[in-house]
Design a protein around this motif. Structure first.
Motif, mmCIF file in Angstrom:
data_model
loop_
_atom_site.group_PDB
_atom_site.id
_atom_site.type_symbol
_atom_site.label_atom_id
_atom_site.label_comp_id
_atom_site.label_asym_id
_atom_site.label_seq_id
_atom_site.Cartn_x
_atom_site.Cartn_y
_atom_site.Cartn_z
ATOM 1 N N TYR A 32 0.862 -1.181 0.000
ATOM 2 C CA TYR A 32 0.000 0.000 0.000
ATOM 3 C C TYR A 32 0.903 1.237 0.000
ATOM 4 O O TYR A 32 1.208 1.795 1.051
ATOM 5 N N SER A 33 1.329 1.636 -1.162
ATOM 6 C CA SER A 33 2.256 2.763 -1.282
ATOM 7 C C SER A 33 1.467 4.063 -1.397
ATOM 8 O O SER A 33 0.760 4.287 -2.382
ATOM 9 N N ILE A 34 1.571 4.906 -0.391
ATOM 10 C CA ILE A 34 0.834 6.170 -0.360
ATOM 11 C C ILE A 34 1.838 7.313 -0.443
ATOM 12 O O ILE A 34 2.727 7.425 0.395
ATOM 13 N N ARG A 35 1.686 8.155 -1.445
ATOM 14 C CA ARG A 35 2.623 9.253 -1.667
ATOM 15 C C ARG A 35 1.874 10.574 -1.787
ATOM 16 O O ARG A 35 0.734 10.609 -2.241
ATOM 17 N N ALA A 36 2.539 11.635 -1.398
ATOM 18 C CA ALA A 36 1.939 12.967 -1.472
ATOM 19 C C ALA A 36 3.037 13.985 -1.724
ATOM 20 O O ALA A 36 4.219 13.717 -1.490
ATOM 21 N N THR A 37 2.651 15.141 -2.216
ATOM 22 C CA THR A 37 3.623 16.221 -2.345
ATOM 23 C C THR A 37 3.909 16.789 -0.959
ATOM 24 O O THR A 37 3.266 16.432 0.030
ATOM 25 N N LEU B 2 -5.525 0.407 17.017
ATOM 26 C CA LEU B 2 -5.508 1.719 17.647
ATOM 27 C C LEU B 2 -6.924 2.259 17.813
ATOM 28 O O LEU B 2 -7.635 2.468 16.827
ATOM 29 N N GLY B 3 -7.328 2.482 19.061
ATOM 30 C CA GLY B 3 -8.619 3.097 19.322
ATOM 31 C C GLY B 3 -9.793 2.172 19.072
ATOM 32 O O GLY B 3 -9.639 1.034 18.613
ATOM 33 N N PRO B 4 -11.000 2.686 19.349
ATOM 34 C CA PRO B 4 -12.211 1.865 19.211
ATOM 35 C C PRO B 4 -12.520 1.455 17.775
ATOM 36 O O PRO B 4 -13.179 0.445 17.547
ATOM 37 N N VAL B 5 -12.066 2.247 16.777
ATOM 38 C CA VAL B 5 -12.341 1.891 15.378
ATOM 39 C C VAL B 5 -11.209 1.072 14.771
ATOM 40 O O VAL B 5 -11.217 0.786 13.577
ATOM 41 N N LYS B 6 -10.226 0.701 15.595
ATOM 42 C CA LYS B 6 -9.128 -0.175 15.177
ATOM 43 C C LYS B 6 -8.350 0.393 13.986
ATOM 44 O O LYS B 6 -8.173 -0.258 12.960
ATOM 45 N N ASN B 7 -7.875 1.634 14.155
ATOM 46 C CA ASN B 7 -7.006 2.222 13.147
ATOM 47 C C ASN B 7 -5.618 1.613 13.243
ATOM 48 O O ASN B 7 -5.285 0.929 14.211
ATOM 49 N N ARG B 8 -4.793 1.894 12.250
ATOM 50 C CA ARG B 8 -3.413 1.456 12.301
ATOM 51 C C ARG B 8 -2.531 2.555 11.707
ATOM 52 O O ARG B 8 -2.977 3.379 10.904
ATOM 53 N N ALA B 9 -1.267 2.565 12.120
ATOM 54 C CA ALA B 9 -0.319 3.527 11.562
ATOM 55 C C ALA B 9 0.051 3.104 10.143
ATOM 56 O O ALA B 9 0.057 1.923 9.807
ATOM 57 N N PHE B 10 0.356 4.095 9.299
ATOM 58 C CA PHE B 10 0.770 3.812 7.925
ATOM 59 C C PHE B 10 1.696 4.930 7.473
ATOM 60 O O PHE B 10 1.713 6.021 8.042
ATOM 61 N N SER B 11 2.471 4.651 6.457
ATOM 62 C CA SER B 11 3.457 5.628 5.996
ATOM 63 C C SER B 11 2.920 6.429 4.819
ATOM 64 O O SER B 11 2.170 5.916 3.986
ATOM 65 N N VAL B 12 3.307 7.704 4.775
ATOM 66 C CA VAL B 12 3.034 8.583 3.638
ATOM 67 C C VAL B 12 4.371 9.175 3.216
ATOM 68 O O VAL B 12 5.019 9.874 3.994
#
Length: 233
Positions: A169-174, A197-207
């Motif tokens: 899942y490669s996420i890129r931005a300017t 992470l948290g009640p909605v079960k988020n996760r860390a990801f790279s940008v």
């Protein structure tokens, strides 16, 4: 000989601050003549939610039952932002100009033209009066990219079952803040429920971002001399 491996799904999100049209994924069909919507005429680019209701965007072609999606490249514009410092100054000058015109009309003889002045113009001030910074992603813009990710998951069900990895899942931005913030909002929607992470079960990801000087993909309009020459012609 071992059977060939099934390619891993690859998601590449490119969030650019360039003026790329926001093409919705699932526009609602409209019947009859489309009513005039002033929101489609207020800026250089129509907002995501407004564009989704347009009948000018064609739907995606149908896909054979024998095919399945294994790869997705998505180029998306950032979400709705606050006016930039330049636009804020222009709005302040507009308020001064409107006040001068109304004062001039009041000093003249009473006429129908004064009565026809819209009430909202009298005493109008820019909502961003006094702001010295601008251009940041606003809450509406966050929701636009978050909801865009939800629609992507609904359209390509099964494509995102693979466990998260930054190479998949490669996420890129300017490096423009509103673009990177939009990438984060998209990632939250795309990967919701896949972490702890948290009640909605988020996760860390790279940008990932490249410097403005070396970003030849998302900021091609700055680095491509041929593009500059043709645009200026």
């Amino acid at each position: 000989m071992a059977a060939p491996r099934t390619p891993l799904p690859l998601v590449l999100l490119l969030v650019s601050a360039a003026l790329l049209a926001a093409a919705p994924l699932s526009p609602a069909a409209e019947t009859g003549a489309a009513a005039f919507d002033v929101r489609r005429h207020l800026s250089t680019v129509t907002r995501y939610d407004v564009a989704r209701g347009s009948n000018s965007v064609s739907s995606a072609p149908s896909m054979s039952d024998e095919c399945r999606v294994i790869h997705l490249n998505l180029v998306a514009r950032h979400g709705t932002r606050a006016p930039t410092k330049k636009r804020i100054k222009e709005l302040d000058r507009l308020a001064v100009r409107l006040k001068a015109l109304i004062d001039e009309a009041k000093q003249g003889p009473e006429s129908d033209s004064l009565k026809k002045i819209p009430s909202w113009m009298k005493g109008w001030e820019s909502p961003w009066k006094g702001r010295v910074k601008g251009g940041e992603l606003v809450s509406e813009g966050e929701e636009e990219l978050y909801n865009l990710a939800i629609r992507v998951k609904e359209r390509f069900q099964g494509l995102f079952d693979e466990e998260y990895h930054p190479d998949v899942y490669s996420i890129r931005a300017t490096q423009v803040p509103r673009a990177s913030a939009s990438a984060v909002a998209f990632g939250l929607g795309l990967l919701s429920g896949k972490g702890k992470l948290g009640p909605v079960k988020n996760r860390a990801f790279s940008v990932l971002s490249e410097s403005r000087a070396s970003d030849i993909c998302l900021r091609f309009f700055d680095s491509c001399e041929t593009y500059k020459e043709k645009k200026g012609a």
